[in-house]
Design an enzyme around this catalytic site. Sequence first.
Site, PDB file in Angstrom:
ATOM      1  N   ASN A   1      35.382 -16.796 -13.476  1.00 49.04           N
ATOM      2  CA  ASN A   1      35.657 -17.623 -12.293  1.00 49.04           C
ATOM      3  C   ASN A   1      34.518 -18.595 -12.026  1.00 49.04           C
ATOM      4  OD1 ASN A   1      38.295 -17.015 -10.791  1.00 49.04           O
ATOM      5  ND2 ASN A   1      37.576 -14.981 -11.401  1.00 49.04           N
TER       6      ASN A   1
ATOM      7  N   MET B   1      31.148  -7.566  -6.643  1.00 52.54           N
ATOM      8  CA  MET B   1      31.727  -6.231  -6.464  1.00 52.54           C
ATOM      9  C   MET B   1      30.920  -5.368  -5.489  1.00 52.54           C
ATOM     10  SD  MET B   1      34.437  -6.663  -8.154  1.00 52.54           S
ATOM     11  CE  MET B   1      35.179  -5.035  -8.242  1.00 52.54           C
TER      12      MET B   1
ATOM     13  N   ASN C   1      35.783 -15.489  -0.862  1.00 49.04           N
ATOM     14  CA  ASN C   1      35.964 -14.433  -1.866  1.00 49.04           C
ATOM     15  C   ASN C   1      37.274 -14.638  -2.622  1.00 49.04           C
ATOM     16  OD1 ASN C   1      35.452 -11.855  -3.154  1.00 49.04           O
ATOM     17  ND2 ASN C   1      37.041 -10.984  -1.847  1.00 49.04           N
TER      18      ASN C   1
ATOM     19  N   HIS D   1      40.143 -12.288  -4.743  1.00 48.72           N
ATOM     20  CA  HIS D   1      40.549 -10.894  -4.904  1.00 48.72           C
ATOM     21  C   HIS D   1      41.821 -10.843  -5.751  1.00 48.72           C
ATOM     22  CE1 HIS D   1      40.744  -6.665  -3.878  1.00 48.72           C
ATOM     23  NE2 HIS D   1      42.039  -6.823  -3.689  1.00 48.72           N
TER      24      HIS D   1
HETATM   25  C1  GAR Z   1      38.187 -11.344 -10.747  1.00 53.28           C
HETATM   26  O1  GAR Z   1      39.421 -10.993 -11.258  1.00 53.28           O
HETATM   27  C2  GAR Z   1      38.145 -11.149  -9.249  1.00 53.28           C
HETATM   28  O2  GAR Z   1      39.389 -11.333  -8.639  1.00 53.28           O
HETATM   29  C3  GAR Z   1      37.682  -9.728  -9.138  1.00 53.28           C
HETATM   30  O3  GAR Z   1      36.722  -9.574 -10.150  1.00 53.28           O
HETATM   31  C4  GAR Z   1      37.101 -10.393 -11.246  1.00 53.28           C
HETATM   32  C5  GAR Z   1      35.878 -11.116 -11.762  1.00 53.28           C
HETATM   33  O4  GAR Z   1      36.137 -11.778 -12.961  1.00 53.28           O
HETATM   34  N1  GAR Z   1      37.135  -9.471  -7.848  1.00 53.28           N
HETATM   35  C6  GAR Z   1      37.306  -8.324  -7.194  1.00 53.28           C
HETATM   36  O5  GAR Z   1      37.924  -7.390  -7.644  1.00 53.28           O
HETATM   37  C7  GAR Z   1      36.648  -8.292  -5.819  1.00 53.28           C
HETATM   38  N2  GAR Z   1      37.045  -7.109  -5.120  1.00 53.28           N
HETATM   39  P1  GAR Z   1      35.102 -12.820 -13.552  1.00 53.28           P
HETATM   40  O6  GAR Z   1      33.733 -12.162 -13.541  1.00 53.28           O
HETATM   41  O7  GAR Z   1      35.555 -13.078 -14.943  1.00 53.28           O
HETATM   42  O8  GAR Z   1      35.124 -14.050 -12.709  1.00 53.28           O
END
Ligand code: GAR
Length: 182
Positions: free
Chosen positions: A8, A84, A101, A103
């Site tokens: 992201n 996280m 954020n 999610h």
């Molecule tokens: C993402 O899918 C995001 O939605 C999730 O962590 C992932 C990070 O991916 N976030 C959560 O679960 C927050 N509670 P990335 O490191 O490849 O961006």
Amino acid sequence: MASGSGTNFEAIAQAIADHQLHATIQVVIYNNPDAKVAARAERWGVPAVLLNHQNFASREDLDDAIVKTLQQHGVEWAIMAGWMRIVTSVLIDAFPDRVINIHPSLLPSFKGAHAVEQTLKAGVKIAGCTVHLVRLEVDSGPILMQAAVPVLPNDTVETLQARIQVQEHQIFPQAIAIAAQR
Ligand code: GAR
């Protein structure tokens, strides 16, 4: 702010490079020494600061260090891109209505750290992702954007997560722009 892979982060950096989002990424803060986001940040020429949560006595102490780091880098918006850790009022009050954020569920369904597992277990047929302003209650707060994806019969956490992430990368930069225009 990122804890893991940083896809992201990279989608936001790419949207900025493509002039779809008028912003700069001043700094990446990560809390897990193994997080791949650090290497991605380096490739994009963005400073990355490790604030290992294990080195702080409380969530508030970690957030205090985060706020100081963000302020030192002239940051106006704090973007939780796969962060996280539960955040406290120390961060939220330092950036009122400016903490965002993402999610991996259609909130308010499936809050918490295992949203995709919960989605599969519930047997719902539509999954998705949400970008929202951060409030003290975990995974709550005004919704900026959502995207939906189908849950397919043979989905695993990995396949569903991958389908959700394609949408995350689309909506996250757009949602940041929407928040900034408010
Ligand atoms: C993402 O899918 C995001 O939605 C999730 O962590 C992932 C990070 O991916 N976030 C959560 O679960 C927050 N509670 P990335 O490191 O490849 O961006």
